[in-house]
Design an enzyme around this catalytic site. Sequence first.
Site, PDB file in Angstrom:
ATOM      1  CG  LEU A 310      -1.893  -1.181   1.342  1.00  0.00           C
ATOM      2  CD1 LEU A 310      -2.752  -1.043   2.597  1.00  0.00           C
ATOM      3  CD2 LEU A 310      -2.757  -1.301   0.108  1.00  0.00           C
ATOM      4  N   GLY A 351       2.812  -6.058   8.031  1.00  0.00           N
ATOM      5  CA  GLY A 351       2.681  -4.654   7.658  1.00  0.00           C
ATOM      6  C   GLY A 351       1.567  -4.484   6.639  1.00  0.00           C
ATOM      7  CG  ASP A 352       2.163  -1.480   3.738  1.00  0.00           C
ATOM      8  OD1 ASP A 352       3.207  -2.031   4.131  1.00  0.00           O
ATOM      9  OD2 ASP A 352       2.172  -0.473   3.006  1.00  0.00           O
ATOM     10  CD  GLU A 353       6.275  -6.027   2.545  1.00  0.00           C
ATOM     11  OE1 GLU A 353       7.197  -5.317   2.097  1.00  0.00           O
ATOM     12  OE2 GLU A 353       6.467  -7.099   3.151  1.00  0.00           O
TER      13      GLU A 353
END
Length: 428
Positions: A310, A351-353
Amino acid sequence: MVGDRSEQHDPGGAQATSGGAPIDVAAELAKYHREVLLYIDPAGHIRGGGGAVATALGYSVGEQDGTHIAEYIHPDDLARVLDVVEWARSTEPPFLQRLNARARHLDGSWVPFRAEVLSAEPPLRGVIVRTRPLDADDPEFVQGDDRFASLADVMPAGILTADARGFVVFSNDAASQLLGAAPEHLHGHGWERCLSEEGRDEIALAAARVLEERGQQRERMVVEIMRFGEKRWLHVTLVPLGREGQRTGWIGTFEDVTERQLAAAELAHLATHDPLTELPNRLLLEDRLDQAVARMHRTSGTLAVLFTDLDDFKVINDTFGHAVGDAVLVEVARRMGEHLRPTDTLARLGGDEFVVVCEGLDHDGVSDLVDRLQRAVARPMPVIEGGHEQAMSIGVAIARPSVETTRDLLAQADQAMYRMKRARQADG
C-alpha cells in the site's frame, strides 16, 4: 377299570397336562438337576439346551436360543470366555477347558457358573458347554469385591467388544453416551453408523490388522463422528482378543478428544494465519507456493506471484491511528479476496504487504487481475473519514521451469513491486 386321570400322556414327551393346563416338562425337570449342556454355534449363538441355566437366570427355557453368548457374560469375564470358546471351536476334539464366569440374570444381577467347554464332534461345528450354577459361597468360585461395580460400567472410556467377524457383542454405558446411540443400536455393525465414512474405513482396516495372525497388538487413531448433529472426535484404541493365531475378536476403547482436537486446530491456525486478517501468513504461503511450483513442473502449467504494497500507508497510521490502519488492512484483504478464484492464495506477509499466488493464467489474465485489484483497493475507504482513496503498487513474477526456490520467486515479485513504486513516485 381305570378312572379319569387329571394328567394325560404327551406322545412327544415335551408337554403334559394337569387339570387342562399344559406343563412344560423341560422346565419342570430343570428344577431337579443343576448341570446342563449348551451348544454354541460357530457364530457364537446359543442353540438348544439351557434348561437349568435358563431357570437359574430367570429366563424361560429356549428364550436364549439364537442370542449371542456375549450378551450374558459379565464384562470382566467376557474376554476370557470368548478366548476359550474360540480356542475350543478351532481345535479338533477332544478338547476340554474348565473355567468360572458370571452370567447376567434377567433382573440384572450376576450369577456365578462353573463351565466345561468342549469342542463339538461332527456333524456339529461349534462348541459344547457343560455348565452348572454355583452358590455365592461355593469354594470353587472366587467372588469379586462387591464394593466396586464392574470396571467396564464405571470407566469413563467407552468400551466395545467385537467377535472375530467384527460384530459388536458388548458395549458399556460410556460407549452409548460417547457415540450417541442405545446399546441395541451399537451391537452388530450398527455402531459404524455413528462414524464418518472415512472413520468407518479407518477402523475397519485397523480391526483387520489386530486380527491378523501376526498383526499389531494395538491400533490407535482419532476418528470423526456426528453425535446428535454435532461433530465430535474420538481417540480409539483397538487390541486383539485371544492368542496369536487364534484371534477371537477385539476390544475397543473410545475417549472423547474433541476439546483437544479443537485446541490443536486453533493452535495450527494461529501458527499459519495472520491474526488480523485471518489470511495465510508467510509460513503457509511458502508451503502453498512450494506445492504450486511442484504442480507447474509436473503439468508444464503457468504460475504467477503478485507482491503488493500500500502506498503511503504510514501516513494513515500517523494521522488516524493504528486502529484505523488495522481496519484499512482488513478492508483491503476483503476487497482483494473478492477478485480471486477459490484456487488462488492471498496471504499477508506483515505490515501492508500482501501476496497473491495464482495458477493457470496467461500474461493477459495476470494483467487484467492486477488492474482489477488496484481499482478495487482504490475505491474510497469508509473506515476513514472523508472517503480516503488508497493506492497500491503491485509487482509480478512469472515462474519459469528454471526457477530454483519459492523464495527466489517471492524475491523477484518483491523487486518488481519496488520498481513499480519508484516509477510511480518519479511520475508523481
